[in-house]
Design a protein around this motif. Sequence first.
Motif, PDB file in Angstrom:
ATOM      1  N   UNK A 173       0.842  -1.131  -0.173  1.00 41.84           N
ATOM      2  CA  UNK A 173       0.152   0.067  -0.353  1.00 41.84           C
ATOM      3  C   UNK A 173       0.502   1.383  -0.192  1.00 41.84           C
ATOM      4  N   UNK A 174       2.086   0.875   0.296  1.00 39.97           N
ATOM      5  CA  UNK A 174       2.818   1.695   0.806  1.00 39.97           C
ATOM      6  C   UNK A 174       3.478   2.915  -0.498  1.00 39.97           C
ATOM      7  N   UNK A 175       4.001   1.772  -1.186  1.00 39.02           N
ATOM      8  CA  UNK A 175       5.042   1.714  -2.560  1.00 39.02           C
ATOM      9  C   UNK A 175       3.361   1.890  -4.049  1.00 39.02           C
ATOM     10  N   UNK A 176       1.913   2.134  -3.725  1.00 40.35           N
ATOM     11  CA  UNK A 176       1.086   2.518  -4.191  1.00 40.35           C
ATOM     12  C   UNK A 176       0.391   1.040  -5.047  1.00 40.35           C
ATOM     13  N   UNK A 177       1.302  -0.237  -4.133  1.00 37.59           N
ATOM     14  CA  UNK A 177       0.516  -1.697  -5.462  1.00 37.59           C
ATOM     15  C   UNK A 177      -1.057  -1.799  -4.934  1.00 37.59           C
TER      16      UNK A 177
END
Length: 645
Positions: A78-82
């Motif tokens: 989620x932090x990486x936007x995936x």
Amino acid sequence: MFKKYLLFTLFCLCLGASAQGWTADTFIALSYHEVEDEVPPSEALGRTVVSLANLKAQFAWLKQNGYRVVSVQDLVDAQAGRKHLPDQAVLLTFDDGYADFYRKVFPLLKQYHYPALIALVDSWLDVPPGGKVPYGEEEPWARSDFLGWDQVREVVRSGLVEVASHSHDSHHGLIGNPQGNTQPALTTRRYDAASGRYENDAEYNQRIQGDLRRSADTLRQRTGQRPRVVAWPYGEYNQALLDAARDAGMPITLGLADGRNTLADLPAVKRLLVAENPDIDGFAQMMTRLRADRPLRVAHVDIDYLYDPDPAQTEHNLGLLLDRLRTMHANTVFLQAYADPDGDGNAEALYFPNRHLPVRADLFNRVAWQIKTRVRAKVYAWMPVLAFRVARPEDWFVHEWKDGQPRLSSHVYKRLSPFQPEARQLIGEIYEDLAKHANFAGLLFHDDALLSDYEDVGPAGLADLRQVRGLPQDFAALHASPDTRMRWAQHKTAALDAFTQALAERARRYRPTLKTARNLYALPLLKPYSEEWFAQSYAAALADYDYVAVEAMPFMEEADNPDAWLTELVLKAALYPDGLRKTVFELQSVDWRNHSDIPMDVFLKQMRRVQELGAVHLGYYPDNPFRDQPRAQDLEAVFALPPAP
């Protein structure tokens, strides 16, 4: 004893976050420790323990109420936007590596298909069978009380469990002051009694970096996976530890504080500590309210009263204070960290090691730690903002306009100028030294943070005005109209508030979770236009600090009708959206006009009056442990709160 006492103290102190609605990509983290088959109520007190039956009920409650248990990988993705986190996301963590994790928790994780994180002290797992694990300061625990490496590898292979570091060998206390208190090893500068010196920055950094690197390397060798998470022992950490963890390949760290997290919090995740075997109602309340802010009951304490040249007498005095605080049920202490023997409000010396002022006695850390662990109250370090008596050039200090020219201010507070760069640096270094050498929860900024309508016209203050559009640099022009005077005052208010925020940030390098409170006179609340005279604004303080400690002292203000004066004060605060929620009303226990104690019937009547009017947070100043003033047993009636959920 150290481990159990400190963890339960943290549980009692973790009452700081207000409940808020769920927003996208937020999550709650839970911190579990021991899980036992049966936990009699008498054995739950003071322990970070949950019974197996209650844990099963809690897991079922999470599922039934729409909570979604997530893994560390979910957070990383989620932090990486995936991806996005599901609504009502929860991270389950289990600290210390108890053997009951394998026997009791792991089967439940498989049943619910819940992922979890276990935090291990790898040196404990390397103790051979039949050996003893040095767990806390009590008798060592049996090696069989903890997981074995084969069990760790099995739970990791399941795909449900990820291993985190809980340090290599720093889940213990070390001596943190001359009085011999043991404090969390990773955040404490070791004190060596033989040499009378503290560990310096280089020694401290070498120790913590070596511990975290060794832990990460051992866990990788033993499990085949390099850890990417550190769970801080006792939940305590600082910026140096965050940096060391990142450098060791563990950019996600876990503390112990209440509240919901965003993905921006991954470097220092807040976790709700599950302690004292909560039943399902208590657990549900914890999850839904997140232990929302509790009312503060504040004793404002002078270390000057406790200090004696004879250390034995100082310890006796401290014992009197601790007994009083327990009796009255104070949950917060504003504790003097500076020495002011003549009572003029200026710091002539300090009660902690520092670079710039004499140390009257290395005492603040001792008193703060005893209050935290013995009374289980939060300690705010009460500190001047500007009034430090240091030998520096005159142009470092606040100047007033007098007799047609700038002169050193004649105010009782001899203040360094908040506009003088070297003075700001000096004060910042004092605050850094305080936070480096003491364990405390917050800062209380003294009421010396003021500038009159004739200040500051020293060289630094006038130089600052050159950067301000629309304000003249000439005193006569500054005072020419009410509008110009107020705009000058508002500029000074903003400068003082910004400076205190900068001081708090310097302290947060060592105490990242500390809160802030600001002492204000009553007049800026009663008459907002008085900002012109003080450069203090109640509205601005509400916005800039966690709490505003208003001096609700009608006798000091020579009010004709003290009850009416207090009524007006509380009702004025209630007009502000956060006024009652963020204001501590500090009553006086001494009438300084005639140096007499306020009679207890009058004192308690005033306390109850402000409560009836809606005041949430109550306090008083000063506390005198020798005369039992205010009387502790009487104060218990208004200070005692219901047990924390």
